[in-house]
Design a protein around this motif. Structure first.
Motif, mmCIF file in Angstrom:
data_model
loop_
_atom_site.group_PDB
_atom_site.id
_atom_site.type_symbol
_atom_site.label_atom_id
_atom_site.label_comp_id
_atom_site.label_asym_id
_atom_site.label_seq_id
_atom_site.Cartn_x
_atom_site.Cartn_y
_atom_site.Cartn_z
ATOM 1 N N THR A 54 -12.957 -8.238 48.306
ATOM 2 C CA THR A 54 -11.810 -8.580 47.455
ATOM 3 C C THR A 54 -10.737 -7.500 47.527
ATOM 4 O O THR A 54 -11.029 -6.316 47.332
ATOM 5 N N LEU A 55 -9.504 -7.921 47.785
ATOM 6 C CA LEU A 55 -8.400 -6.970 47.883
ATOM 7 C C LEU A 55 -7.872 -6.615 46.494
ATOM 8 O O LEU A 55 -7.729 -7.481 45.635
ATOM 9 N N VAL A 56 -7.586 -5.330 46.303
ATOM 10 C CA VAL A 56 -7.046 -4.837 45.043
ATOM 11 C C VAL A 56 -5.848 -3.945 45.352
ATOM 12 O O VAL A 56 -5.606 -3.570 46.499
ATOM 13 N N TRP A 57 -5.081 -3.623 44.339
ATOM 14 C CA TRP A 57 -3.937 -2.718 44.492
ATOM 15 C C TRP A 57 -4.433 -1.365 44.996
ATOM 16 O O TRP A 57 -5.546 -0.943 44.650
ATOM 17 N N PRO A 58 -3.665 -0.678 45.843
ATOM 18 C CA PRO A 58 -4.135 0.581 46.430
ATOM 19 C C PRO A 58 -4.585 1.635 45.419
ATOM 20 O O PRO A 58 -5.384 2.512 45.753
ATOM 21 N N THR A 59 -4.081 1.558 44.197
ATOM 22 C CA THR A 59 -4.464 2.547 43.182
ATOM 23 C C THR A 59 -5.661 2.099 42.349
ATOM 24 O O THR A 59 -6.067 2.810 41.423
ATOM 25 N N SER A 60 -6.231 0.935 42.654
ATOM 26 C CA SER A 60 -7.372 0.414 41.898
ATOM 27 C C SER A 60 -8.677 0.595 42.665
ATOM 28 O O SER A 60 -8.685 0.658 43.901
ATOM 29 N N ASP A 61 -9.761 0.668 41.935
ATOM 30 C CA ASP A 61 -11.078 0.751 42.560
ATOM 31 C C ASP A 61 -11.488 -0.621 43.083
ATOM 32 O O ASP A 61 -11.178 -1.648 42.466
ATOM 33 N N PRO A 62 -12.209 -0.663 44.205
ATOM 34 C CA PRO A 62 -12.647 -1.955 44.735
ATOM 35 C C PRO A 62 -13.699 -2.595 43.834
ATOM 36 O O PRO A 62 -14.342 -1.920 43.025
ATOM 37 N N MET A 63 -13.867 -3.896 43.992
ATOM 38 C CA MET A 63 -14.895 -4.596 43.235
ATOM 39 C C MET A 63 -16.274 -4.101 43.673
ATOM 40 O O MET A 63 -16.509 -3.801 44.842
ATOM 41 N N LEU B 259 -1.772 -6.853 52.772
ATOM 42 C CA LEU B 259 -1.047 -5.898 51.934
ATOM 43 C C LEU B 259 -0.017 -5.083 52.719
ATOM 44 O O LEU B 259 0.889 -4.500 52.135
ATOM 45 N N GLY B 260 -0.223 -5.015 54.032
ATOM 46 C CA GLY B 260 0.631 -4.174 54.860
ATOM 47 C C GLY B 260 0.006 -2.831 55.156
ATOM 48 O O GLY B 260 0.500 -2.065 55.991
ATOM 49 N N THR B 261 -1.113 -2.527 54.487
ATOM 50 C CA THR B 261 -1.770 -1.230 54.663
ATOM 51 C C THR B 261 -3.187 -1.274 54.106
ATOM 52 O O THR B 261 -3.482 -2.060 53.199
ATOM 53 N N ALA B 262 -4.040 -0.434 54.661
ATOM 54 C CA ALA B 262 -5.380 -0.242 54.108
ATOM 55 C C ALA B 262 -5.472 1.104 53.401
ATOM 56 O O ALA B 262 -6.544 1.471 52.905
ATOM 57 N N LEU B 263 -4.358 1.828 53.345
ATOM 58 C CA LEU B 263 -4.346 3.133 52.681
ATOM 59 C C LEU B 263 -4.492 2.972 51.179
ATOM 60 O O LEU B 263 -4.107 1.952 50.607
ATOM 61 N N LYS B 264 -5.024 3.979 50.517
ATOM 62 C CA LYS B 264 -5.220 3.947 49.072
ATOM 63 C C LYS B 264 -4.267 4.918 48.384
ATOM 64 O O LYS B 264 -3.645 5.764 49.010
ATOM 65 N N GLY C 168 -0.699 4.445 49.877
ATOM 66 C CA GLY C 168 -0.857 3.025 50.152
ATOM 67 C C GLY C 168 0.225 2.187 49.500
ATOM 68 O O GLY C 168 0.762 1.254 50.114
ATOM 69 N N VAL C 169 0.571 2.506 48.253
ATOM 70 C CA VAL C 169 1.607 1.763 47.545
ATOM 71 C C VAL C 169 2.934 1.815 48.311
ATOM 72 O O VAL C 169 3.659 0.818 48.402
ATOM 73 N N ALA C 170 3.235 2.952 48.890
ATOM 74 C CA ALA C 170 4.500 3.117 49.621
ATOM 75 C C ALA C 170 4.550 2.270 50.886
ATOM 76 O O ALA C 170 5.636 1.993 51.411
ATOM 77 N N GLN C 171 3.397 1.851 51.377
ATOM 78 C CA GLN C 171 3.330 1.097 52.625
ATOM 79 C C GLN C 171 3.097 -0.400 52.420
ATOM 80 O O GLN C 171 2.839 -1.118 53.382
ATOM 81 N N LEU C 172 3.187 -0.889 51.184
ATOM 82 C CA LEU C 172 2.949 -2.305 50.918
ATOM 83 C C LEU C 172 4.058 -3.173 51.512
ATOM 84 O O LEU C 172 5.246 -2.875 51.361
#
Length: 272
Positions: free
Chosen positions: A49-58, A169-174, A178-182
């Motif tokens: 499950t994809l989450v926002w780069p600043t969130s922990d994965p499920m 998302l445009g990125t797999a970075l966290k 990661g937010v900057a690369q969305l």
């Protein structure tokens, strides 16, 4: 109002106007649903499950999985998941202080007629596509004016990229990096204003990670919709299986007390 809803309404009105002995039978809603197609608009919740780069994965924490001392099988888990991961609801309080929390969002906003505006062709040419008022007006020129109280779903085609984080998302970075690369499409702020003021819609949904496009840094679309009390649905899927008009949406999220959102099981009923 859908054909089925109009039929049910007509039955009720006839029953109210007719003597008891001549009252027509109540509509068989179960039979109506049985004749319709049910479309699941929800991505499966699991370790991908994809989450926002600043969130922990499920994470699914296994508590029990096996035969008990009494001889029967028993399974139980603990689910660790952010409010805004996977297919989920954005309650208005998510971006507007004092607005409606997840448990207080009116069911009438979450259940009812839905329209689907397809901007997948435009999005395929521009990963940062801003869905505009012109897109909506072109849709209305073909399918008719969006009715007050409608639930408006935007199909960008992005759900076909799930669960590949780089493509979706445009990125797999966290984190902040990661937010900057969305990169993904979203609604232009003036479209959000138009939906709220000119069409007075009940709900907005999209098949990307956010109603604001990935490169947004001010989240104006979220703020406009939230201030008007309009909830949002994000990370939807299978919008390509819905007609432009005629589907009935059931978007019931977890009833999180005081929550800013929650995991969502969204389903559409499509008359055959």
């Amino acid at each position: 109002m859908t054909l089925h809803a109009r039929a049910a309404f007509l039955f009720v009105m006839l029953a109210a106007a007719s003597p008891a002995a001549q009252a027509p039978p109540a509509p068989d809603l179960a039979a109506l649903v049985a004749k319709a197609e049910l479309v699941d608009l929800t991505h499966t919740f699991n370790e991908t499950t994809l989450v926002w780069p600043t969130s922990d994965p499920m994470r699914l924490e296994k508590v029990a999985d096996g035969v008990t001392a009494g001889g029967w099988y028993y399974a139980s888990n603990i689910v660790h998941l952010t409010e805004h991961g996977g297919t989920h609801l954005d309650a208005p309080v998510h971006f507007a202080a004092g607005q409606t929390t997840a448990d207080k969002v009116e069911l009438s906003r979450l259940v009812g007629d839905a329209v689907v505006i397809d901007v997948s062709a435009q999005s395929a040419k521009d990963v940062d596509y801003l869905i505009s008022v012109d897109d909506l007006r072109r849709w209305e020129a073909t399918h008719g004016r969006i009715s007050r109280g409608s639930r408006v779903l935007f199909r960008t085609g992005w759900s076909a990229r799930w669960p590949d984080a780089v493509r979706y998302l445009g990125t797999a970075l966290k984190g902040a990096e990661g937010v900057a690369q969305l990169h993904f499409p979203g609604l232009a702020p003036d479209l959000a204003t138009f939906l709220v003021k000119e069409r007075q819609i009940s709900l907005v949904g999209i098949d990307t990670a956010s109603m604001d496009r990935g490169q947004s840094t001010t989240f104006e679309t979220h703020r406009i919709l939230a201030a008007a009390g309009v909830p949002g649905l994000e990370n939807l899927t299978n919008l390509d299986k819905l007609p432009a008009r005629g589907a009935v949406l059931f978007a019931l999220s977890m009833k999180v007390g005081g929550g800013s959102g929650g995991p969502l099981r969204a389903v559409a009923v499509v008359p055959r």
